[in-house]
Write a protein that holds these residues in place. Structure first.
Motif, PDB file in Angstrom:
ATOM      1  N   ARG A   8      39.974  11.025  20.445  1.00 22.16           N
ATOM      2  CA  ARG A   8      39.464  11.037  19.069  1.00 22.16           C
ATOM      3  C   ARG A   8      38.660  12.307  18.840  1.00 22.16           C
ATOM      4  N   HIS A   9      38.837  12.887  17.669  1.00 22.37           N
ATOM      5  CA  HIS A   9      38.021  14.033  17.277  1.00 22.37           C
ATOM      6  C   HIS A   9      36.988  13.537  16.279  1.00 22.37           C
ATOM      7  N   ASP A  10      35.723  13.759  16.585  1.00 26.53           N
ATOM      8  CA  ASP A  10      34.626  13.393  15.689  1.00 26.53           C
ATOM      9  C   ASP A  10      33.917  14.680  15.289  1.00 26.53           C
ATOM     10  N   PRO A  11      34.390  15.349  14.219  1.00 24.84           N
ATOM     11  CA  PRO A  11      33.808  16.639  13.849  1.00 24.84           C
ATOM     12  C   PRO A  11      32.345  16.557  13.424  1.00 24.84           C
ATOM     13  N   GLN A  12      31.917  15.414  12.886  1.00 24.68           N
ATOM     14  CA  GLN A  12      30.515  15.281  12.503  1.00 24.68           C
ATOM     15  C   GLN A  12      29.588  15.336  13.722  1.00 24.68           C
ATOM     16  N   ARG A  13      30.036  14.809  14.829  1.00 22.33           N
ATOM     17  CA  ARG A  13      29.240  14.833  16.066  1.00 22.33           C
ATOM     18  C   ARG A  13      29.597  16.007  16.961  1.00 22.33           C
ATOM     19  N   GLY A  14      30.668  16.743  16.617  1.00 19.32           N
ATOM     20  CA  GLY A  14      31.103  17.855  17.450  1.00 19.32           C
ATOM     21  C   GLY A  14      31.586  17.377  18.806  1.00 19.32           C
ATOM     22  N   ARG A  15      32.482  16.388  18.776  1.00 17.88           N
ATOM     23  CA  ARG A  15      32.960  15.801  20.033  1.00 17.88           C
ATOM     24  C   ARG A  15      34.430  15.446  19.967  1.00 17.88           C
ATOM     25  N   PHE A  16      35.061  15.542  21.122  1.00 16.68           N
ATOM     26  CA  PHE A  16      36.364  14.955  21.375  1.00 16.68           C
ATOM     27  C   PHE A  16      36.081  13.846  22.383  1.00 16.68           C
ATOM     28  N   GLU A  17      36.533  12.625  22.107  1.00 14.67           N
ATOM     29  CA  GLU A  17      36.173  11.466  22.922  1.00 14.67           C
ATOM     30  C   GLU A  17      37.417  10.715  23.387  1.00 14.67           C
ATOM     31  N   LEU A  18      37.280  10.086  24.542  1.00 14.79           N
ATOM     32  CA  LEU A  18      38.346   9.252  25.078  1.00 14.79           C
ATOM     33  C   LEU A  18      37.702   8.052  25.769  1.00 14.79           C
ATOM     34  N   ASP A  19      38.108   6.857  25.362  1.00 16.64           N
ATOM     35  CA  ASP A  19      37.632   5.619  25.978  1.00 16.64           C
ATOM     36  C   ASP A  19      38.624   5.175  27.045  1.00 16.64           C
ATOM     37  N   VAL A  20      38.110   4.911  28.242  1.00 16.24           N
ATOM     38  CA  VAL A  20      38.933   4.433  29.350  1.00 16.24           C
ATOM     39  C   VAL A  20      38.118   3.400  30.118  1.00 16.24           C
ATOM     40  N   ASP A  21      38.699   2.224  30.308  1.00 20.67           N
ATOM     41  CA  ASP A  21      38.070   1.170  31.110  1.00 20.67           C
ATOM     42  C   ASP A  21      36.624   0.904  30.693  1.00 20.67           C
ATOM     43  N   GLY A  22      36.360   0.873  29.397  1.00 20.36           N
ATOM     44  CA  GLY A  22      35.031   0.553  28.893  1.00 20.36           C
ATOM     45  C   GLY A  22      34.033   1.698  28.964  1.00 20.36           C
ATOM     46  N   GLY A  54      40.560  17.155  31.857  1.00 28.64           N
ATOM     47  CA  GLY A  54      41.644  18.035  31.448  1.00 28.64           C
ATOM     48  C   GLY A  54      42.284  17.583  30.148  1.00 28.64           C
ATOM     49  N   THR A  55      42.482  16.286  29.999  1.00 27.73           N
ATOM     50  CA  THR A  55      43.052  15.747  28.764  1.00 27.73           C
ATOM     51  C   THR A  55      42.158  16.068  27.573  1.00 27.73           C
ATOM     52  N   LEU A  56      40.852  15.887  27.743  1.00 23.48           N
ATOM     53  CA  LEU A  56      39.903  16.177  26.665  1.00 23.48           C
ATOM     54  C   LEU A  56      39.882  17.660  26.323  1.00 23.48           C
ATOM     55  N   ASN A  57      39.871  18.492  27.337  1.00 22.07           N
ATOM     56  CA  ASN A  57      39.833  19.933  27.082  1.00 22.07           C
ATOM     57  C   ASN A  57      41.128  20.418  26.439  1.00 22.07           C
ATOM     58  N   ALA A  58      42.256  19.903  26.856  1.00 23.59           N
ATOM     59  CA  ALA A  58      43.518  20.280  26.221  1.00 23.59           C
ATOM     60  C   ALA A  58      43.496  19.904  24.745  1.00 23.59           C
ATOM     61  N   ALA A  59      42.979  18.716  24.420  1.00 20.56           N
ATOM     62  CA  ALA A  59      42.902  18.292  23.022  1.00 20.56           C
ATOM     63  C   ALA A  59      41.998  19.221  22.223  1.00 20.56           C
ATOM     64  N   ALA A  60      40.853  19.597  22.793  1.00 16.97           N
ATOM     65  CA  ALA A  60      39.922  20.494  22.100  1.00 16.97           C
ATOM     66  C   ALA A  60      40.552  21.870  21.895  1.00 16.97           C
ATOM     67  N   LEU A  61      41.186  22.393  22.922  1.00 18.46           N
ATOM     68  CA  LEU A  61      41.802  23.712  22.828  1.00 18.46           C
ATOM     69  C   LEU A  61      42.996  23.711  21.874  1.00 18.46           C
ATOM     70  N   ASP A  62      43.781  22.644  21.893  1.00 18.23           N
ATOM     71  CA  ASP A  62      44.898  22.533  20.960  1.00 18.23           C
ATOM     72  C   ASP A  62      44.385  22.469  19.521  1.00 18.23           C
ATOM     73  N   HIS A  63      43.296  21.746  19.312  1.00 21.29           N
ATOM     74  CA  HIS A  63      42.693  21.679  17.981  1.00 21.29           C
ATOM     75  C   HIS A  63      42.244  23.068  17.530  1.00 21.29           C
ATOM     76  N   ALA A  64      41.590  23.797  18.422  1.00 23.31           N
ATOM     77  CA  ALA A  64      41.133  25.150  18.079  1.00 23.31           C
ATOM     78  C   ALA A  64      42.323  26.029  17.693  1.00 23.31           C
ATOM     79  N   ARG A  65      43.400  25.957  18.462  1.00 26.88           N
ATOM     80  CA  ARG A  65      44.592  26.757  18.151  1.00 26.88           C
ATOM     81  C   ARG A  65      45.153  26.368  16.785  1.00 26.88           C
ATOM     82  N   ASP A  66      45.307  25.073  16.554  1.00 22.99           N
ATOM     83  CA  ASP A  66      45.872  24.603  15.286  1.00 22.99           C
ATOM     84  C   ASP A  66      45.017  25.023  14.096  1.00 22.99           C
ATOM     85  N   ALA A  67      43.703  25.109  14.298  1.00 20.06           N
ATOM     86  CA  ALA A  67      42.767  25.472  13.228  1.00 20.06           C
ATOM     87  C   ALA A  67      42.567  26.986  13.116  1.00 20.06           C
ATOM     88  N   GLY A  68      43.218  27.757  13.996  1.00 19.83           N
ATOM     89  CA  GLY A  68      43.083  29.212  13.959  1.00 19.83           C
ATOM     90  C   GLY A  68      41.735  29.709  14.449  1.00 19.83           C
TER      91      GLY A  68
END
Length: 99
Positions: A8-22, A54-68
């Protein structure tokens, strides 16, 4: 907004988040103009060694690329991730994007 990986991307909090096993792992960033400054990658000990950072960082970096945006990897994990995945090297602030 949720990416296909469940991050999940939460731009208001400046975070990319992933819930796993609670537990929740996240990448923290702040935006400075056209640059995403990546500050921290936090993965609870119970989730370590599962590729979540790695999954979180890939999501953040992909978002940065998509947003220019450029990326300033102040987080050591993110800097290391970019070194190990050179396909993201052009995003790093100061990198030559002409190649």
């Amino acid at each position: 907004m949720t990416t296909p990986t469940g991050v999940r991307h939460d731009p208001q909090r400046g975070r990319f988040e992933l819930d796993v096993d609670g537990e929740t792992a996240h990448v923290e960033y702040r935006q400075e103009g056209d640059t995403m400054v990546v500050l921290h990658t936090i993965v609870p000990d119970a989730l370590a060694g599962r590729g979540i950072a790695g999954t979180l960082n890939a999501a953040a970096l992909d978002h940065a690329r998509d947003a220019g945006m450029r990326v300033d990897p102040q987080c050591e994990y993110t800097a290391s991730y970019v070194r190990r995945h050179p396909g993201y090297a052009d995003l790093v602030r100061g990198a030559d994007r002409s190649s």
